[in-house]
Design an enzyme around this catalytic site. Structure first.
Site, PDB file in Angstrom:
ATOM      1  CB  SER A 292      57.732  43.924  38.589  1.00  0.00           C
ATOM      2  OG  SER A 292      57.392  45.269  38.347  1.00  0.00           O
TER       3      SER A 292
ATOM      4  CE  LYS B 108      49.983  41.133  38.464  1.00  0.00           C
ATOM      5  NZ  LYS B 108      50.857  42.275  38.296  1.00  0.00           N
TER       6      LYS B 108
HETATM    7  C1  LIG Z   1      51.047  43.376  38.931  1.00  0.00           C
HETATM    8  C2  LIG Z   1      52.312  44.130  38.832  1.00  0.00           C
HETATM    9  C3  LIG Z   1      52.905  44.712  39.950  1.00  0.00           C
HETATM   10  C4  LIG Z   1      52.284  44.697  41.330  1.00  0.00           C
HETATM   11  O1  LIG Z   1      51.932  43.430  41.804  1.00  0.00           O
HETATM   12  P1  LIG Z   1      50.782  43.248  42.900  1.00  0.00           P
HETATM   13  O2  LIG Z   1      50.782  41.828  43.240  1.00  0.00           O
HETATM   14  O3  LIG Z   1      49.492  43.691  42.256  1.00  0.00           O
HETATM   15  O4  LIG Z   1      51.118  44.157  44.025  1.00  0.00           O
HETATM   16  C5  LIG Z   1      54.121  45.347  39.773  1.00  0.00           C
HETATM   17  N1  LIG Z   1      54.722  45.433  38.575  1.00  0.00           N
HETATM   18  C6  LIG Z   1      54.165  44.892  37.469  1.00  0.00           C
HETATM   19  C7  LIG Z   1      54.886  45.031  36.170  1.00  0.00           C
HETATM   20  C8  LIG Z   1      52.948  44.220  37.558  1.00  0.00           C
HETATM   21  O5  LIG Z   1      52.403  43.698  36.467  1.00  0.00           O
END
Ligand SMILES: *Cc1c(COP(=O)(O)O)cnc(C)c1O
Length: 335
Positions: free
Chosen positions: A314, A60
């Protein structure tokens, strides 16, 4: 796939923004790491894009920094406000501190303490409000109107999407060879939109597969009816993706660039957290394990063998105390 000239132009617009995004003033280029155990078990080559290794332990930071760095001096002076289940909040807090901007962040009451502290420790104001993200979002928009602070969406903003798209730029540079599919976790759709725009412009043969929690499958619902819908309720185990409606900017891309969407259960996420641990010795948060859970389901359903599949790992912001529950449920999940 992009078929019309305007679709192609939209992708080109994003590719340019992605190439120009100055995210490396704060984010790092993360490894694309072979998951040897998973690869062997699944009979396919599995690569993990280690976004859990970013300074805020999730990707993010890319979108947040790219958004804040483009604000005018006047907007910077008024400060920013956002709503976030946690990871975007930490990204905004760190980016704001770096750029000397005041930041206020509305988080749902269910946000893990670790993410609340992550915001406060970075010098931003954390306001706890609402049962889940949609309520926090409504409140943040109201506060933005009252205070004149610039609202920074966690996903529904072209600059945020372009920042997240830098993940795809790295993947294609790190892996120029055969690549069959990229599995992307989906919350509000900013990450998958940025990745899909970049990949479908340059390597349209690479499949883009979205992976959603069964309890917040807002992209699948939107693709099914051809327009954005709002889910009546969302489950929060995978708190990073607990979003009721896919973003408008993201959906504009996803509706022609996402090949498939897979949904997974909470127990499958727990098992995937264990799989990632076995291969990397690192712990992922539930949302962070979505893509690996999606790959396992995809291979089980299609019988794919010998393919090269990338999973976006992520994020890693999980409360240590919840690991007991994760370990228990991972044991209950057979595959
Ligand atoms: C925000 C997030 C997502 C999803 O991202 P989007 O852009 O909202 O679809 C996936 N994994 C993690 C760890 C996140 O913080």
């Amino acid at each position: 796939m992009p078929t019309t000239r305007s679709e192609q132009a939209l992708l080109e617009h994003y590719v340019k923004k992605i190439l120009a995004a100055p995210v490396y003033e704060l984010a790092v280029r993360t490894p694309l790491q072979a998951a040897t155990g998973l690869s062997e078990t699944l009979g396919n080559r599995i690569l993990l894009k280690r976004e859990d290794l970013q300074p805020t332990f999730s990707f993010k930071i890319r979108g947040a920094y790219n958004k804040l760095v483009q604000l005018t001096a006047e907007q910077r002076a008024r400060g920013v406000i956002t709503a976030s289940a946690g990871n975007h909040a930490q990204g905004v807090a760190l980016a704001a501190r770096e750029l000397g901007i005041s930041a206020s962040i509305v988080m749902p009451l269910t946000t893990p303490q670790l993410k609340v502290l992550g915001v406060r420790n970075r010098g931003a104001e954390a306001v706890l409000h609402g049962e889940s993200f949609p309520f926090a979002l409504a409140y943040a928009l109201e506060l933005a109107r009252q205070t004149g602070r610039e609202f920074v969406s966690p996903f529904d903003d072209p600059d945020v999407i372009a920042g997240q798209g830098t993940v795809a730029m790295e993947i294609l540079r790190q892996h120029p060879g055969r690549l069959d599919a990229i599995f992307v976790p989906v919350g509000g759709g900013g990450l998958i939109a940025g990745i899909a725009a970049y990949v479908k412009y340059l390597r349209p043969e690479v499949r883009i597969v979205g992976v959603e929690s069964q309890h917040s499958a807002c992209l699948q619902a939107a693709l099914a009816v051809g327009e954005r819908v709002s889910l009546a309720s969302v489950g929060t185990f995978a708190d990073g993706v607990a979003v009721a409606q896919i973003g408008a900017y993201g959906f504009d891309i996803c509706r022609f660039c996402v090949d498939e969407v897979i949904t997974v259960t909470d127990d499958q996420l727990c098992a995937a957290i264990r799989d990632i641990y076995d291969d990397t010795r690192s712990i992922t948060e539930p949302s962070g394990a979505l893509a690996v859970a999606g790959i396992k389901q995809y291979v089980a359903h299609t019988g794919a063998r010998g393919e090269t599949l990338v999973a976006i790992d992520s994020g890693a912001n999980i409360n240590f105390d919840s690991l007991r529950h994760v370990a228990e449920r991972a044991g209950a999940e057979a595959i």
